[in-house]
Scaffold this motif. Structure first.
Motif, PDB file in Angstrom:
ATOM      1  N   PRO A   1     -35.251  -1.711 -22.929  1.00  0.00           N
ATOM      2  CA  PRO A   1     -34.360  -2.493 -22.067  1.00  0.00           C
ATOM      3  C   PRO A   1     -33.079  -2.919 -22.783  1.00  0.00           C
ATOM      4  CG  PRO A   1     -36.616  -3.144 -21.665  1.00  0.00           C
ATOM      5  CD  PRO A   1     -36.651  -2.199 -22.835  1.00  0.00           C
ATOM      6  N   GLU A   2     -33.193  -3.317 -24.050  1.00  0.00           N
ATOM      7  CA  GLU A   2     -31.996  -3.731 -24.785  1.00  0.00           C
ATOM      8  C   GLU A   2     -31.034  -2.574 -24.995  1.00  0.00           C
ATOM      9  OE1 GLU A   2     -30.675  -6.602 -25.543  1.00  0.00           O
ATOM     10  OE2 GLU A   2     -32.337  -7.465 -24.406  1.00  0.00           O
ATOM     11  N   GLN A   3     -31.574  -1.402 -25.324  1.00  0.00           N
ATOM     12  CA  GLN A   3     -30.712  -0.227 -25.469  1.00  0.00           C
ATOM     13  C   GLN A   3     -30.039   0.132 -24.149  1.00  0.00           C
ATOM     14  OE1 GLN A   3     -33.789   2.373 -27.015  1.00  0.00           O
ATOM     15  NE2 GLN A   3     -32.844   2.403 -29.063  1.00  0.00           N
ATOM     16  N   THR A   4     -30.781  -0.049 -23.054  1.00  0.00           N
ATOM     17  CA  THR A   4     -30.207   0.229 -21.733  1.00  0.00           C
ATOM     18  C   THR A   4     -29.029  -0.701 -21.461  1.00  0.00           C
ATOM     19  OG1 THR A   4     -32.381   0.903 -20.914  1.00  0.00           O
ATOM     20  CG2 THR A   4     -30.703   0.370 -19.270  1.00  0.00           C
ATOM     21  N   ARG A   5     -29.219  -1.982 -21.744  1.00  0.00           N
ATOM     22  CA  ARG A   5     -28.124  -2.937 -21.540  1.00  0.00           C
ATOM     23  C   ARG A   5     -26.919  -2.571 -22.408  1.00  0.00           C
ATOM     24  NH1 ARG A   5     -32.787  -6.427 -21.875  1.00  0.00           N
ATOM     25  NH2 ARG A   5     -33.311  -7.240 -19.790  1.00  0.00           N
ATOM     26  N   GLN A   6     -27.193  -2.172 -23.646  1.00  0.00           N
ATOM     27  CA  GLN A   6     -26.107  -1.816 -24.554  1.00  0.00           C
ATOM     28  C   GLN A   6     -25.310  -0.635 -24.008  1.00  0.00           C
ATOM     29  OE1 GLN A   6     -25.104  -3.131 -27.667  1.00  0.00           O
ATOM     30  NE2 GLN A   6     -23.395  -1.674 -27.491  1.00  0.00           N
ATOM     31  N   GLU A   7     -26.007   0.429 -23.618  1.00  0.00           N
ATOM     32  CA  GLU A   7     -25.323   1.650 -23.197  1.00  0.00           C
ATOM     33  C   GLU A   7     -24.704   1.518 -21.807  1.00  0.00           C
ATOM     34  OE1 GLU A   7     -27.436   5.291 -23.663  1.00  0.00           O
ATOM     35  OE2 GLU A   7     -28.153   4.802 -25.679  1.00  0.00           O
ATOM     36  N   TRP A   8     -25.406   0.846 -20.903  1.00  0.00           N
ATOM     37  CA  TRP A   8     -24.970   0.824 -19.513  1.00  0.00           C
ATOM     38  C   TRP A   8     -24.045  -0.338 -19.181  1.00  0.00           C
ATOM     39  CZ3 TRP A   8     -29.765   2.322 -16.023  1.00  0.00           C
ATOM     40  CH2 TRP A   8     -30.248   3.580 -16.444  1.00  0.00           C
ATOM     41  N   ILE A   9     -24.050  -1.375 -20.008  1.00  0.00           N
ATOM     42  CA  ILE A   9     -23.186  -2.533 -19.728  1.00  0.00           C
ATOM     43  C   ILE A   9     -22.126  -2.690 -20.814  1.00  0.00           C
ATOM     44  CG2 ILE A   9     -23.073  -5.010 -19.310  1.00  0.00           C
ATOM     45  CD1 ILE A   9     -25.997  -4.923 -18.421  1.00  0.00           C
ATOM     46  N   GLU A  10     -22.557  -2.908 -22.032  1.00  0.00           N
ATOM     47  CA  GLU A  10     -21.618  -3.225 -23.109  1.00  0.00           C
ATOM     48  C   GLU A  10     -20.734  -2.034 -23.463  1.00  0.00           C
ATOM     49  OE1 GLU A  10     -23.653  -5.125 -26.351  1.00  0.00           O
ATOM     50  OE2 GLU A  10     -24.943  -6.250 -24.977  1.00  0.00           O
ATOM     51  N   ASP A  11     -21.326  -0.829 -23.454  1.00  0.00           N
ATOM     52  CA  ASP A  11     -20.517   0.363 -23.729  1.00  0.00           C
ATOM     53  C   ASP A  11     -19.776   0.848 -22.497  1.00  0.00           C
ATOM     54  OD1 ASP A  11     -21.510   0.196 -26.248  1.00  0.00           O
ATOM     55  OD2 ASP A  11     -22.858   1.912 -26.095  1.00  0.00           O
ATOM     56  N   GLY A  12     -20.111   0.291 -21.344  1.00  0.00           N
ATOM     57  CA  GLY A  12     -19.406   0.637 -20.107  1.00  0.00           C
ATOM     58  C   GLY A  12     -19.647   2.045 -19.619  1.00  0.00           C
ATOM     59  N   THR A  13     -20.849   2.587 -19.881  1.00  0.00           N
ATOM     60  CA  THR A  13     -21.117   3.973 -19.465  1.00  0.00           C
ATOM     61  C   THR A  13     -22.421   4.069 -18.680  1.00  0.00           C
ATOM     62  OG1 THR A  13     -22.194   4.385 -21.599  1.00  0.00           O
ATOM     63  CG2 THR A  13     -19.850   4.999 -21.384  1.00  0.00           C
ATOM     64  N   PRO A  14     -22.523   3.364 -17.541  1.00  0.00           N
ATOM     65  CA  PRO A  14     -23.740   3.505 -16.739  1.00  0.00           C
ATOM     66  C   PRO A  14     -23.789   4.882 -16.089  1.00  0.00           C
ATOM     67  CG  PRO A  14     -22.114   2.268 -15.528  1.00  0.00           C
ATOM     68  CD  PRO A  14     -21.549   2.472 -16.908  1.00  0.00           C
ATOM     69  N   PRO A  15     -24.979   5.444 -15.945  1.00  0.00           N
ATOM     70  CA  PRO A  15     -25.084   6.722 -15.239  1.00  0.00           C
ATOM     71  C   PRO A  15     -24.743   6.525 -13.773  1.00  0.00           C
ATOM     72  CG  PRO A  15     -27.252   5.802 -15.621  1.00  0.00           C
ATOM     73  CD  PRO A  15     -26.279   4.925 -16.358  1.00  0.00           C
TER      74      PRO A  15
ATOM     75  N   ALA B   1     -24.172  18.581 -18.604  1.00  0.00           N
ATOM     76  CA  ALA B   1     -23.261  18.297 -19.718  1.00  0.00           C
ATOM     77  C   ALA B   1     -23.971  18.212 -21.055  1.00  0.00           C
ATOM     78  CB  ALA B   1     -22.517  16.988 -19.441  1.00  0.00           C
ATOM     79  N   GLU B   2     -25.162  17.590 -21.080  1.00  0.00           N
ATOM     80  CA  GLU B   2     -25.792  17.286 -22.359  1.00  0.00           C
ATOM     81  C   GLU B   2     -27.225  17.786 -22.492  1.00  0.00           C
ATOM     82  OE1 GLU B   2     -25.563  13.092 -22.747  1.00  0.00           O
ATOM     83  OE2 GLU B   2     -23.386  13.002 -22.535  1.00  0.00           O
ATOM     84  N   GLY B   3     -27.879  18.065 -21.363  1.00  0.00           N
ATOM     85  CA  GLY B   3     -29.270  18.502 -21.422  1.00  0.00           C
ATOM     86  C   GLY B   3     -30.241  17.392 -21.760  1.00  0.00           C
ATOM     87  N   VAL B   4     -29.782  16.125 -21.675  1.00  0.00           N
ATOM     88  CA  VAL B   4     -30.614  14.982 -22.049  1.00  0.00           C
ATOM     89  C   VAL B   4     -30.470  13.870 -21.014  1.00  0.00           C
ATOM     90  CG1 VAL B   4     -31.042  13.187 -23.777  1.00  0.00           C
ATOM     91  CG2 VAL B   4     -30.387  15.490 -24.508  1.00  0.00           C
ATOM     92  N   ILE B   5     -31.598  13.256 -20.665  1.00  0.00           N
ATOM     93  CA  ILE B   5     -31.597  12.056 -19.836  1.00  0.00           C
ATOM     94  C   ILE B   5     -32.049  10.894 -20.687  1.00  0.00           C
ATOM     95  CG2 ILE B   5     -32.710  10.890 -17.885  1.00  0.00           C
ATOM     96  CD1 ILE B   5     -30.619  13.004 -17.103  1.00  0.00           C
ATOM     97  N   ARG B   6     -31.241   9.821 -20.723  1.00  0.00           N
ATOM     98  CA  ARG B   6     -31.539   8.618 -21.491  1.00  0.00           C
ATOM     99  C   ARG B   6     -31.737   7.475 -20.510  1.00  0.00           C
ATOM    100  NH1 ARG B   6     -30.100   8.624 -26.771  1.00  0.00           N
ATOM    101  NH2 ARG B   6     -29.425   6.435 -26.703  1.00  0.00           N
ATOM    102  N   GLU B   7     -32.988   7.047 -20.322  1.00  0.00           N
ATOM    103  CA  GLU B   7     -33.320   6.012 -19.350  1.00  0.00           C
ATOM    104  C   GLU B   7     -34.487   5.164 -19.856  1.00  0.00           C
ATOM    105  OE1 GLU B   7     -32.050   8.162 -15.121  1.00  0.00           O
ATOM    106  OE2 GLU B   7     -34.126   7.555 -15.478  1.00  0.00           O
ATOM    107  N   PRO B   8     -34.651   3.973 -19.293  1.00  0.00           N
ATOM    108  CA  PRO B   8     -35.798   3.143 -19.677  1.00  0.00           C
ATOM    109  C   PRO B   8     -37.051   3.541 -18.917  1.00  0.00           C
ATOM    110  CG  PRO B   8     -34.446   1.981 -18.090  1.00  0.00           C
ATOM    111  CD  PRO B   8     -33.725   3.271 -18.394  1.00  0.00           C
ATOM    112  N   TYR B   9     -38.187   3.092 -19.429  1.00  0.00           N
ATOM    113  CA  TYR B   9     -39.475   3.217 -18.748  1.00  0.00           C
ATOM    114  C   TYR B   9     -39.799   4.674 -18.384  1.00  0.00           C
ATOM    115  CZ  TYR B   9     -38.855  -1.817 -18.437  1.00  0.00           C
ATOM    116  OH  TYR B   9     -38.653  -3.133 -18.751  1.00  0.00           O
ATOM    117  N   GLY B  10     -39.925   5.493 -19.392  1.00  0.00           N
ATOM    118  CA  GLY B  10     -40.211   6.912 -19.175  1.00  0.00           C
ATOM    119  C   GLY B  10     -41.593   7.192 -18.627  1.00  0.00           C
ATOM    120  N   GLY B  11     -42.483   6.201 -18.655  1.00  0.00           N
ATOM    121  CA  GLY B  11     -43.825   6.404 -18.128  1.00  0.00           C
ATOM    122  C   GLY B  11     -43.996   5.967 -16.691  1.00  0.00           C
TER     123      GLY B  11
END
Length: 286
Positions: free
Chosen positions: A211-225, A140-150
């Motif tokens: 981690p904070e961005q993850t919480r925002q996108e996956w919990i508060e915005d209601g869009t977990p992968p 859909a987007e060609g992008v993966i947005r996740e924490p701890y990329g290393g």
């Protein structure tokens, strides 16, 4: 000798069936839906489910070796492991492999306490998790947005897990072994994205979230992968799931970043690479 394969339409089971057929073995495949399942010619197909010990007792009839999975619906560990083992022993099964899920259930201790020649298969991470976790987002987007990329891991090709099972079942000599199974190399999420980009010919990207961005996108915005790990956690609330995932990803535990030689040790050939897997599954990411 006829070898029974449970979970025969699953991620690993279908490869177990294929490897056993290639080795010249007779195979009985167990599936919940034999009316719609598709198997290679020569496979005997029967209805069954590891959560139904009575049905499995019928499936074990005339079987000398069996590939067992330790989970039912939702990848939850079986609660009827002793019943399954008792049915197998009564039927004359002598040798089994057990594919573990996210956690040990009742099957493994029941098998270990029996007279069965058992081999445990303990894959650390499936390469196919990338299909469940990333394919819809990359298409859909060609992008993966996740924490701890290393973070690093050594995912294994499902065919390699199955190859170990097939050798143990058909040849024996692996009784009492618990094989921790990985692929041949440590990879970060960025490495996987690079390899998938090469396999698909697409411009793919990894964006690391805090981690904070993850919480925002996956919990508060209601869009977990649609991550498999979150599905396995069942009815837990979203915050509990995400906090657990942050601990898992951020921990980068040694068990998850240690390459083993189990595939080569048992099969006599090197483990398949993520690049090989990506080439085989490239269409799913386009």
């Amino acid at each position: 000798m006829t070898i029974l394969v449970t979970g025969a339409t699953g991620t690993v089971g279908r490869f177990v069936v294929r490897h056993l057929l290639d080795a010249g073995e007779k195979v009985r495949a167990v599936t919940r839906r034999p009316d719609v399942a598709r198997f290679p010619e020569g496979v005997e197909v029967v209805a069954g489910d590891m959560t139904d010990a009575a049905r499995m007792a019928e499936a074990f009839d005339g079987i000398t070796a069996a590939h067992l999975i330790n989970f039912g619906d939702g990848y939850r560990p079986l609660g009827n492991g002793q019943e399954i083992v008792d049915a197998a022993v009564r039927a004359g099964v002598r040798r089994v492999t057990i594919l573990g899920g996210w956690e040990e259930g009742s099957l493994e201790p029941a098998v270990r306490a029996s007279d069965l020649e058992w081999t445990q298969l303990q894959p650390i991470e499936f390469m196919s998790n990338t299909l469940n976790d990333w394919a819809p987002r990359l298409r859909a987007e060609g992008v993966i947005r996740e924490p701890y990329g290393g973070r690093t891991s050594a995912p294994v090709h499902e065919s390699d897990i199955a190859a170990i099972a097939a050798v143990a079942l058909a040849e024996g000599g692996h009784g009492g072994q618990a094989y921790r199974i990985t692929g041949p190399e440590l990879l970060t999420p960025r490495d996987k994205i690079r390899i998938l980009a090469e396999a698909t010919g697409r411009d793919l990207a990894f964006v690391e979230l805090t981690p904070e961005q993850t919480r925002q996108e996956w919990i508060e915005d209601g869009t977990p992968p649609d991550l498999l790990l979150l599905q396995v956690m069942g009815d837990a609330d979203a915050r509990t799931k995400v906090e657990f995932l942050l601990r898992v990803y951020g921990g980068n535990q040694e068990i998850g970043r240690t390459v083993t030689d189990s595939v080569e040790k048992v099969t006599g050939r090197p483990a398949l690479t993520f690049a090989q897997w990506a080439a085989e599954n490239a269409d799913a990411f386009r």
